[in-house]
Design an enzyme around this catalytic site. Structure first.
Site, PDB file in Angstrom:
ATOM      1  N   HIS A   1       0.854  -1.188   0.000  1.00  0.00           N
ATOM      2  CA  HIS A   1       0.000   0.000   0.000  1.00  0.00           C
ATOM      3  C   HIS A   1       0.886   1.233   0.000  1.00  0.00           C
ATOM      4  O   HIS A   1       2.103   1.146   0.089  1.00  0.00           O
ATOM      5  CB  HIS A   1      -0.957   0.020   1.198  1.00  0.00           C
ATOM      6  CG  HIS A   1      -0.328   0.318   2.517  1.00  0.00           C
ATOM      7  ND1 HIS A   1      -0.964   1.008   3.509  1.00  0.00           N
ATOM      8  CD2 HIS A   1       0.887   0.021   3.031  1.00  0.00           C
ATOM      9  CE1 HIS A   1      -0.195   1.122   4.572  1.00  0.00           C
ATOM     10  NE2 HIS A   1       0.944   0.522   4.301  1.00  0.00           N
TER      11      HIS A   1
ATOM     12  N   CYS B   1       6.173   6.344   3.635  1.00  0.00           N
ATOM     13  CA  CYS B   1       4.949   5.572   3.382  1.00  0.00           C
ATOM     14  C   CYS B   1       4.142   6.149   2.216  1.00  0.00           C
ATOM     15  O   CYS B   1       3.214   5.508   1.731  1.00  0.00           O
ATOM     16  CB  CYS B   1       4.087   5.498   4.628  1.00  0.00           C
ATOM     17  SG  CYS B   1       4.868   4.565   5.964  1.00  0.00           S
TER      18      CYS B   1
ATOM     19  N   HIS C   1       4.888   0.263  -0.754  1.00  0.00           N
ATOM     20  CA  HIS C   1       5.719  -0.495   0.177  1.00  0.00           C
ATOM     21  C   HIS C   1       4.835  -1.592   0.758  1.00  0.00           C
ATOM     22  O   HIS C   1       3.615  -1.528   0.668  1.00  0.00           O
ATOM     23  CB  HIS C   1       6.311   0.403   1.281  1.00  0.00           C
ATOM     24  CG  HIS C   1       5.299   0.949   2.232  1.00  0.00           C
ATOM     25  ND1 HIS C   1       4.475   2.017   1.916  1.00  0.00           N
ATOM     26  CD2 HIS C   1       4.951   0.572   3.491  1.00  0.00           C
ATOM     27  CE1 HIS C   1       3.688   2.282   2.949  1.00  0.00           C
ATOM     28  NE2 HIS C   1       3.951   1.409   3.910  1.00  0.00           N
TER      29      HIS C   1
ATOM     30  N   HIS D   1       3.920  -4.919   3.722  1.00  0.00           N
ATOM     31  CA  HIS D   1       3.953  -5.381   5.111  1.00  0.00           C
ATOM     32  C   HIS D   1       3.614  -6.867   5.164  1.00  0.00           C
ATOM     33  O   HIS D   1       2.877  -7.379   4.321  1.00  0.00           O
ATOM     34  CB  HIS D   1       2.926  -4.638   5.964  1.00  0.00           C
ATOM     35  CG  HIS D   1       3.205  -3.177   6.089  1.00  0.00           C
ATOM     36  ND1 HIS D   1       4.179  -2.670   6.907  1.00  0.00           N
ATOM     37  CD2 HIS D   1       2.629  -2.106   5.486  1.00  0.00           C
ATOM     38  CE1 HIS D   1       4.208  -1.357   6.810  1.00  0.00           C
ATOM     39  NE2 HIS D   1       3.267  -0.981   5.948  1.00  0.00           N
TER      40      HIS D   1
ATOM     41  N   ASP E   1      -4.327 -10.905   0.254  1.00  0.00           N
ATOM     42  CA  ASP E   1      -2.989 -11.500   0.287  1.00  0.00           C
ATOM     43  C   ASP E   1      -2.265 -11.297  -1.041  1.00  0.00           C
ATOM     44  O   ASP E   1      -2.799 -11.621  -2.103  1.00  0.00           O
ATOM     45  CB  ASP E   1      -3.068 -12.986   0.621  1.00  0.00           C
ATOM     46  CG  ASP E   1      -1.701 -13.595   0.916  1.00  0.00           C
ATOM     47  OD1 ASP E   1      -0.821 -12.871   1.435  1.00  0.00           O
ATOM     48  OD2 ASP E   1      -1.517 -14.790   0.635  1.00  0.00           O
ATOM     49  N   HIS E   2      -1.063 -10.750  -0.954  1.00  0.00           N
ATOM     50  CA  HIS E   2      -0.223 -10.441  -2.117  1.00  0.00           C
ATOM     51  C   HIS E   2      -0.920  -9.485  -3.085  1.00  0.00           C
ATOM     52  O   HIS E   2      -0.787  -9.595  -4.296  1.00  0.00           O
ATOM     53  CB  HIS E   2       0.254 -11.724  -2.821  1.00  0.00           C
ATOM     54  CG  HIS E   2       1.284 -12.442  -2.030  1.00  0.00           C
ATOM     55  ND1 HIS E   2       0.954 -13.323  -1.019  1.00  0.00           N
ATOM     56  CD2 HIS E   2       2.635 -12.395  -2.066  1.00  0.00           C
ATOM     57  CE1 HIS E   2       2.062 -13.793  -0.487  1.00  0.00           C
ATOM     58  NE2 HIS E   2       3.098 -13.239  -1.088  1.00  0.00           N
TER      59      HIS E   2
ATOM     60  N   GLU F   1       0.738  -4.389  11.709  1.00  0.00           N
ATOM     61  CA  GLU F   1       1.357  -3.923  10.476  1.00  0.00           C
ATOM     62  C   GLU F   1       2.837  -4.272  10.488  1.00  0.00           C
ATOM     63  O   GLU F   1       3.409  -4.641   9.464  1.00  0.00           O
ATOM     64  CB  GLU F   1       1.170  -2.414  10.348  1.00  0.00           C
ATOM     65  CG  GLU F   1       1.697  -1.850   9.046  1.00  0.00           C
ATOM     66  CD  GLU F   1       1.466  -0.358   8.935  1.00  0.00           C
ATOM     67  OE1 GLU F   1       0.545   0.026   8.184  1.00  0.00           O
ATOM     68  OE2 GLU F   1       2.182   0.400   9.601  1.00  0.00           O
TER      69      GLU F   1
END
Length: 135
Positions: free
Chosen positions: A14, A33, A39, A41, A79-80, A124
């Site tokens: 995100h 960010c 980037h 997490h 996810d991903h 996070e």
């Protein structure tokens, strides 16, 4: 009252960026960010359900069922993925962890049966997490 928690993991990218602000304002507020190239997490989601155990099973909710609900309504969607671009329930929202957990609640809560969704905790990073109680 008994509380049972299931922990799930997923990875997502995100950026924090307010489209109503200038690039400079975003960089000042969000620092790295706000990186235009995103980037990522390694998130950890704790889903806590509360209730009275069923006298026949001893369960508030079958945790395998809870895992399937979480996978179908959250993990399969995030996810991903890029939270800003790929996730329908985040469309038009700033992809902060605080906003993200509220939207996760909205996706999960209608599907929890037996017990009641009590709390979500979303890590996070190992040192940053948010809690949400549906309030």
């Amino acid at each position: 009252m008994v509380y049972v928690t299931r922990v799930e993991h997923f990875n997502a990218a995100h950026k924090l960026y307010n489209p109503n602000w200038s690039k400079e304002q975003n960089e000042e507020a969000f620092g790295p960010c706000a990186n235009a190239n995103w980037h990522g997490h390694n998130y950890e989601l704790h889903v806590t359900v509360k209730g009275i155990p069923d006298p026949d099973t001893g369960f508030i909710i079958d945790v395998k069922k809870l895992s399937k609900i979480t996978a179908k309504h959250i993990l399969d969607k995030v996810d991903h993925k890029n939270l800003n671009v790929d996730v329908d329930f985040m469309e038009g929202k700033l992809a902060s962890t605080e906003n993200f957990i509220i939207e996760i609640w909205k996706q999960l809560e209608p599907h929890i049966t037996g017990g009641k969704l009590h709390q979500l905790r979303l890590y996070e990073t190992p040192r940053i997490y948010v809690d949400y109680y549906g309030e």
